[in-house]
Write an enzyme that holds these catalytic residues in place. Structure first.
Site, PDB file in Angstrom:
ATOM      1  N   CYS A  33      -6.049  -9.206   3.046  1.00 15.49           N
ATOM      2  CA  CYS A  33      -7.057  -8.345   3.676  1.00 15.49           C
ATOM      3  C   CYS A  33      -8.364  -9.025   4.077  1.00 15.49           C
ATOM      4  O   CYS A  33      -8.805  -8.867   5.216  1.00 15.49           O
ATOM      5  CB  CYS A  33      -7.373  -7.187   2.745  1.00 15.49           C
ATOM      6  SG  CYS A  33      -5.961  -6.122   2.471  1.00 15.49           S
ATOM      7  N   VAL A  48       0.831  -1.201   0.000  1.00 18.84           N
ATOM      8  CA  VAL A  48       0.000   0.000   0.000  1.00 18.84           C
ATOM      9  C   VAL A  48       0.870   1.259   0.000  1.00 18.84           C
ATOM     10  O   VAL A  48       0.716   2.136  -0.859  1.00 18.84           O
ATOM     11  CB  VAL A  48      -0.950   0.013   1.217  1.00 18.84           C
ATOM     12  CG1 VAL A  48      -1.624   1.362   1.378  1.00 18.84           C
ATOM     13  CG2 VAL A  48      -1.999  -1.055   1.031  1.00 18.84           C
ATOM     14  N   ASN A 101       1.911  -2.919   8.374  1.00 16.98           N
ATOM     15  CA  ASN A 101       1.065  -4.101   8.366  1.00 16.98           C
ATOM     16  C   ASN A 101       0.285  -4.238   9.677  1.00 16.98           C
ATOM     17  O   ASN A 101       0.775  -3.865  10.742  1.00 16.98           O
ATOM     18  CB  ASN A 101       1.884  -5.363   8.074  1.00 16.98           C
ATOM     19  CG  ASN A 101       3.284  -5.304   8.658  1.00 16.98           C
ATOM     20  OD1 ASN A 101       3.870  -4.238   8.768  1.00 16.98           O
ATOM     21  ND2 ASN A 101       3.809  -6.435   9.059  1.00 16.98           N
ATOM     22  N   THR A 134     -16.124  -2.802   6.726  1.00 18.27           N
ATOM     23  CA  THR A 134     -17.424  -3.173   6.159  1.00 18.27           C
ATOM     24  C   THR A 134     -17.318  -3.410   4.652  1.00 18.27           C
ATOM     25  O   THR A 134     -17.892  -4.364   4.114  1.00 18.27           O
ATOM     26  CB  THR A 134     -18.459  -2.065   6.448  1.00 18.27           C
ATOM     27  OG1 THR A 134     -18.443  -1.797   7.851  1.00 18.27           O
ATOM     28  CG2 THR A 134     -19.849  -2.475   6.027  1.00 18.27           C
TER      29      THR A 134
HETATM   30  N1  LIG Z   1      -2.265  -4.972   0.444  1.00 19.61           N
HETATM   31  C1  LIG Z   1      -3.378  -4.346   0.079  1.00 19.61           C
HETATM   32  O1  LIG Z   1      -3.874  -4.518  -1.032  1.00 19.61           O
HETATM   33  C2  LIG Z   1      -4.075  -3.407   1.028  1.00 19.61           C
HETATM   34  C3  LIG Z   1      -5.087  -2.579   0.531  1.00 19.61           C
HETATM   35  C4  LIG Z   1      -5.719  -1.700   1.414  1.00 19.61           C
HETATM   36  C5  LIG Z   1      -5.325  -1.627   2.732  1.00 19.61           C
HETATM   37  N2  LIG Z   1      -4.335  -2.432   3.192  1.00 19.61           N
HETATM   38  C6  LIG Z   1      -3.879  -2.252   4.574  1.00 19.61           C
HETATM   39  O2  LIG Z   1      -2.696  -1.451   4.544  1.00 19.61           O
HETATM   40  C7  LIG Z   1      -1.786  -1.844   5.583  1.00 19.61           C
HETATM   41  C8  LIG Z   1      -0.444  -2.197   4.989  1.00 19.61           C
HETATM   42  O3  LIG Z   1      -0.604  -3.305   4.134  1.00 19.61           O
HETATM   43  P1  LIG Z   1       0.540  -3.760   3.131  1.00 19.61           P
HETATM   44  O4  LIG Z   1      -0.067  -4.814   2.280  1.00 19.61           O
HETATM   45  O5  LIG Z   1       1.152  -2.573   2.485  1.00 19.61           O
HETATM   46  O6  LIG Z   1       1.595  -4.400   4.161  1.00 19.61           O
HETATM   47  P2  LIG Z   1       3.123  -4.785   3.882  1.00 19.61           P
HETATM   48  O7  LIG Z   1       3.460  -5.848   4.842  1.00 19.61           O
HETATM   49  O8  LIG Z   1       3.313  -5.019   2.410  1.00 19.61           O
HETATM   50  O9  LIG Z   1       3.949  -3.466   4.235  1.00 19.61           O
HETATM   51  C9  LIG Z   1       4.074  -2.961   5.523  1.00 19.61           C
HETATM   52  C10 LIG Z   1       5.491  -2.413   5.680  1.00 19.61           C
HETATM   53  O10 LIG Z   1       5.572  -1.714   6.922  1.00 19.61           O
HETATM   54  C11 LIG Z   1       6.894  -1.880   7.433  1.00 19.61           C
HETATM   55  N3  LIG Z   1       6.913  -1.551   8.862  1.00 19.61           N
HETATM   56  C12 LIG Z   1       6.311  -2.209   9.886  1.00 19.61           C
HETATM   57  N4  LIG Z   1       6.524  -1.562  11.055  1.00 19.61           N
HETATM   58  C13 LIG Z   1       7.286  -0.474  10.768  1.00 19.61           C
HETATM   59  C14 LIG Z   1       7.828   0.577  11.555  1.00 19.61           C
HETATM   60  N5  LIG Z   1       7.604   0.644  12.868  1.00 19.61           N
HETATM   61  N6  LIG Z   1       8.568   1.527  10.943  1.00 19.61           N
HETATM   62  C15 LIG Z   1       8.789   1.470   9.603  1.00 19.61           C
HETATM   63  N7  LIG Z   1       8.283   0.500   8.798  1.00 19.61           N
HETATM   64  C16 LIG Z   1       7.543  -0.466   9.378  1.00 19.61           C
HETATM   65  C17 LIG Z   1       7.224  -3.320   7.117  1.00 19.61           C
HETATM   66  O11 LIG Z   1       8.614  -3.534   7.134  1.00 19.61           O
HETATM   67  C18 LIG Z   1       6.590  -3.478   5.714  1.00 19.61           C
HETATM   68  O12 LIG Z   1       7.517  -3.233   4.677  1.00 19.61           O
HETATM   69  C19 LIG Z   1      -2.486  -2.989   6.318  1.00 19.61           C
HETATM   70  O13 LIG Z   1      -3.173  -2.464   7.418  1.00 19.61           O
HETATM   71  C20 LIG Z   1      -3.476  -3.513   5.285  1.00 19.61           C
HETATM   72  O14 LIG Z   1      -4.590  -4.122   5.887  1.00 19.61           O
HETATM   73  C21 LIG Z   1      -3.681  -3.305   2.362  1.00 19.61           C
HETATM   74  O1  LIG Z   2     -15.287 -12.449  -8.049  1.00 18.17           O
HETATM   75  C1  LIG Z   2     -14.248 -12.643  -7.409  1.00 18.17           C
HETATM   76  C2  LIG Z   2     -13.375 -11.602  -7.020  1.00 18.17           C
HETATM   77  C3  LIG Z   2     -12.244 -11.902  -6.285  1.00 18.17           C
HETATM   78  N1  LIG Z   2     -11.961 -13.179  -5.948  1.00 18.17           N
HETATM   79  C4  LIG Z   2     -10.772 -13.478  -5.134  1.00 18.17           C
HETATM   80  O2  LIG Z   2     -10.811 -12.659  -3.980  1.00 18.17           O
HETATM   81  C5  LIG Z   2      -9.506 -12.344  -3.535  1.00 18.17           C
HETATM   82  C6  LIG Z   2      -9.328 -10.851  -3.352  1.00 18.17           C
HETATM   83  O3  LIG Z   2      -9.389 -10.207  -4.591  1.00 18.17           O
HETATM   84  P1  LIG Z   2      -9.412  -8.614  -4.731  1.00 18.17           P
HETATM   85  O4  LIG Z   2     -10.439  -8.062  -3.845  1.00 18.17           O
HETATM   86  O5  LIG Z   2      -9.539  -8.298  -6.160  1.00 18.17           O
HETATM   87  O6  LIG Z   2      -7.921  -8.213  -4.274  1.00 18.17           O
HETATM   88  P2  LIG Z   2      -7.346  -7.542  -2.936  1.00 18.17           P
HETATM   89  O7  LIG Z   2      -6.049  -6.941  -3.306  1.00 18.17           O
HETATM   90  O8  LIG Z   2      -7.395  -8.516  -1.819  1.00 18.17           O
HETATM   91  O9  LIG Z   2      -8.330  -6.326  -2.620  1.00 18.17           O
HETATM   92  C7  LIG Z   2      -9.305  -6.347  -1.575  1.00 18.17           C
HETATM   93  O10 LIG Z   2      -8.695  -6.052  -0.344  1.00 18.17           O
HETATM   94  C8  LIG Z   2      -8.029  -4.776  -0.313  1.00 18.17           C
HETATM   95  C9  LIG Z   2      -7.328  -4.672   1.016  1.00 18.17           C
HETATM   96  O11 LIG Z   2      -8.142  -4.219   2.034  1.00 18.17           O
HETATM   97  C10 LIG Z   2      -9.061  -3.677  -0.557  1.00 18.17           C
HETATM   98  O12 LIG Z   2      -8.414  -2.405  -0.526  1.00 18.17           O
HETATM   99  C11 LIG Z   2      -9.740  -3.904  -1.901  1.00 18.17           C
HETATM  100  O13 LIG Z   2     -10.750  -2.919  -2.102  1.00 18.17           O
HETATM  101  C12 LIG Z   2     -10.355  -5.292  -1.913  1.00 18.17           C
HETATM  102  O14 LIG Z   2     -10.908  -5.578  -3.204  1.00 18.17           O
HETATM  103  C13 LIG Z   2      -8.560 -12.939  -4.584  1.00 18.17           C
HETATM  104  O15 LIG Z   2      -8.076 -14.182  -4.134  1.00 18.17           O
HETATM  105  C14 LIG Z   2      -9.451 -13.114  -5.792  1.00 18.17           C
HETATM  106  O16 LIG Z   2      -9.010 -14.129  -6.652  1.00 18.17           O
HETATM  107  C15 LIG Z   2     -12.813 -14.220  -6.324  1.00 18.17           C
HETATM  108  O17 LIG Z   2     -12.573 -15.389  -6.008  1.00 18.17           O
HETATM  109  N2  LIG Z   2     -13.927 -13.914  -7.048  1.00 18.17           N
END
Ligand SMILES: NC(=O)c1ccc[n+]([C@@H]2O[C@H](COP(=O)([O-])OP(=O)(O)OC[C@H]3O[C@@H](n4cnc5c(N)ncnc54)[C@H](O)[C@@H]3O)[C@@H](O)[C@H]2O)c1
Ligand SMILES: O=c1ccn([C@@H]2O[C@H](COP(=O)(O)OP(=O)(O)O[C@H]3O[C@H](CO)[C@@H](O)[C@H](O)[C@H]3O)[C@@H](O)[C@H]2O)c(=O)[nH]1
Length: 487
Positions: free
Chosen positions: A289, A17, A95, A235
């Site tokens: 997530c 992210v 994270n 949600t």
């Molecule tokens: N991955 C997604 O698609 C997604 C989408 C929306 C929201 N989120 C949320 O965003 C957050 C981050 O997710 P992510 O997938 O980027 O995680 P990630 O594990 O890829 O990255 C988190 C990073 O934070 C670093 N970190 C941890 N503690 C630290 C500290 N004290 N100081 C500096 N760096 C530190 C880690 O080393 C790591 O590189 C989570 O809460 C997740 O639920 C993720």
């Molecule tokens: O019709 C569908 C859509 C998705 N998936 C699966 O669902 C999982 C999640 O997919 P997707 O939601 O596209 O990817 P994420 O990166 O996990 O994104 C979700 O999780 C993120 C982290 O919170 C949010 O920011 C996004 O809005 C939300 O879509 C994957 O394994 C997909 O293969 C299915 O099986 N069927």
């Protein structure tokens, strides 16, 4: 108290992210200096690598955005304190995994990294800061962050206040999906900002809205109370995951009755009240997530004594576990009740296409079940490295969410003996008893399937966990094909 036009931003956490989000902000706002910091020096080195194919996150379009902004107004660094000190706005994007220990184990979000960030900001800040929650957090975490920020400017020995800085806390959850992160960030359906009900809170909200307004239409930047914003993120994920579990539940019924789940999905999705997105039946949802956020929601409901609400949402995860288990069981049943010593090829290990992320991928759980029966697994994934695959399986052995699971533990040595990772799909499928498609990578559809069939043992089984392959063509070649939800 807080400027509404920000010049310097820091982001703590250079992950899936923090990296892409900040790269897009820097690209869209050349007048703002953006510094992304992380405690992991290798991650930062990878973000700074001249070779853009080595970026730690694989996302279509990301290398181009980084190439444009990096070194101009986008910087990656391990100097967390320096970045905090310099900036007016600090995003926390670390994270927040499910707790694997103590109170709330297996359910609650582990907030230790977020707490550490808040403490570090409070310690280091010498000027006012807007602190933005970008990580996904349980509702009311902003209150905990504010308490830490406010109280650590009180001297522990004397109790005297030595306030150097004032803080505003905003909630700005991220809705990007991996694999489409850059498009999602550039064309977000909405940007959500939750703020505290105070003059400083409103100034901070304005400052963040002004940043997004550089490329997002103002009417799509919505502002709410801070608790509503935090709860909206959990949600949204719960609703999205619920759709997948709903269609997957129907897939099981399709298999018993002779209906076709893709036809059912199309038929119901054309009702505009239902809509067609997120109705693709699969081997089960993965990703870092959905499961984590629903379990967190369930934990919160139980905490607030709402057991019926908790049970309702928990069922979404239960059904997803069932779907992964059903798929693994189908493989074992079809292969005459045992896969022991049999070569099963996995096409795909990532949790979805167009990402190298494997967190909570269905592939890990299906592999684990087959390994319990001592299958030999041969994996090909276009973007996932071998070490990641071994690490995923080892992590699962150490941290099973469901501790009542009967599965025995496998040692690292056993995993490395039984699991092989290949650089080509043809090597992975040579002499295989069966192929399982675990990720919907587009390239899988384009293979020379006759060549793959010729190289396999007969009968040649395929289990399409994503319903992406051409059923008629594969059957004509001679494959024994099983898809999801097709009776
Ligand atoms: N991955 C997604 O698609 C997604 C989408 C929306 C929201 N989120 C949320 O965003 C957050 C981050 O997710 P992510 O997938 O980027 O995680 P990630 O594990 O890829 O990255 C988190 C990073 O934070 C670093 N970190 C941890 N503690 C630290 C500290 N004290 N100081 C500096 N760096 C530190 C880690 O080393 C790591 O590189 C989570 O809460 C997740 O639920 C993720
Ligand atoms: O019709 C569908 C859509 C998705 N998936 C699966 O669902 C999982 C999640 O997919 P997707 O939601 O596209 O990817 P994420 O990166 O996990 O994104 C979700 O999780 C993120 C982290 O919170 C949010 O920011 C996004 O809005 C939300 O879509 C994957 O394994 C997909 O293969 C299915 O099986 N069927």
């Amino acid at each position: 108290m807080f400027p509404t036009e920000i010049k310097k931003i820091a982001c703590i956490g250079a992950g899936y992210v923090g990296g892409p989000t900040m790269a897009v902000i820097a690209q869209q706002c050349p007048h703002i200096q953006v510094t992304v910091v992380d405690i992991n020096p290798q991650r930062i080195a990878d973000w700074n690598d001249e070779d853009l194919s080595k970026l730690p996150v694989y996302e279509p379009g990301l290398p181009e955005v980084v190439a444009e902004a990096r070194g101009r107004n986008l910087f990656f660094s391990t100097d967390v304190e320096g970045a905090i000190r310099e900036s007016e706005m600090i995003f926390i994007s670390v994270n927040t995994p499910t707790k694997t220990y103590g109170v709330g184990k297996g359910m609650a979000a582990d907030l230790k990294y977020v707490e550490l960030c808040a403490r570090q900001i409070a310690e280091v800040a010498t000027s006012n800061k807007i602190v933005v929650e970008k990580s996904t957090l349980p509702v009311r975490t902003a209150q905990a962050i504010r308490t830490i920020l406010d109280s650590s400017s009180i001297n522990g020995d004397t109790g005297a206040s030595n306030k150097k800085a004032q803080f505003a806390v905003l909630s700005n959850p991220e809705f990007l999906a991996e694999g489409t992160a850059i498009t999602d960030l550039l064309h977000a359906d909405r940007v959500l900002i939750g703020s505290e009900d105070s003059e400083g809170g409103k100034q901070a909200e304005q400052a963040l809205a002004n940043i997004y307004a550089n490329w997002i239409p103002r009417e799509q930047i919505i502002t709410t109370r801070i608790w509503s914003s935090e709860l909206s993120k959990l949600t949204a994920n719960a609703f999205l995951a619920q759709r997948i579990s709903s269609i997957n539940s129907i897939s099981a019924l399709c298999e018993r009755t002779g209906a076709d789940v893709d036809e059912v999905a199309r038929a119901i999705g054309m009702d505009s009240r239902i809509g067609s997105k997120f109705l693709k039946s699969s081997v089960g949802f993965g990703g870092s997530c959905f499961q984590k956020d629903i379990l967190n929601l369930v934990y919160l409901c139980r905490h607030f004594n709402l057991p019926e609400v908790a049970d309702y949402w928990e069922q979404v995860v239960t059904l997803n576990d069932y779907q992964k288990h059903r798929f693994a069981k189908q493989i074992i049943d079809s292969l005459f009740n045992t896969v022991s010593g049999k070569k099963i090829s996995f096409l795909g290990w990532a949790f979805k296409k167009d990402t190298n992320d494997t967190r909570e991928s269905a592939a890990i759980y299906v592999a684990d079940e087959l390994l319990q029966d001592r299958a030999e697994i041969h994996v090909y994934d276009p973007k996932v490295k071998a070490e990641q695959i071994y690490a995923d399986l080892e992590y699962l052995q150490a941290n099973r969410r469901n501790t009542t699971q009967e599965n025995g533990q496998l040692s690292s040595e056993e995993i490395r003996q039984l699991v092989n990772v290949h650089q080509s799909p043809f090597d992975a499928t040579q002499n295989a008893h069966a192929i399982a498609v675990l990720t919907e990578w587009d390239e899988f559809k384009t293979y020379d399937w006759q060549k793959i069939y010729d190289g396999m043992l007969k009968p040649a089984f395929i289990f399409d966990g994503r319903n992406i392959l051409d059923r008629e063509a594969l059957k004509a070649i001679g494959f024994e094909l099983t898809s999801i939800g097709k009776g």
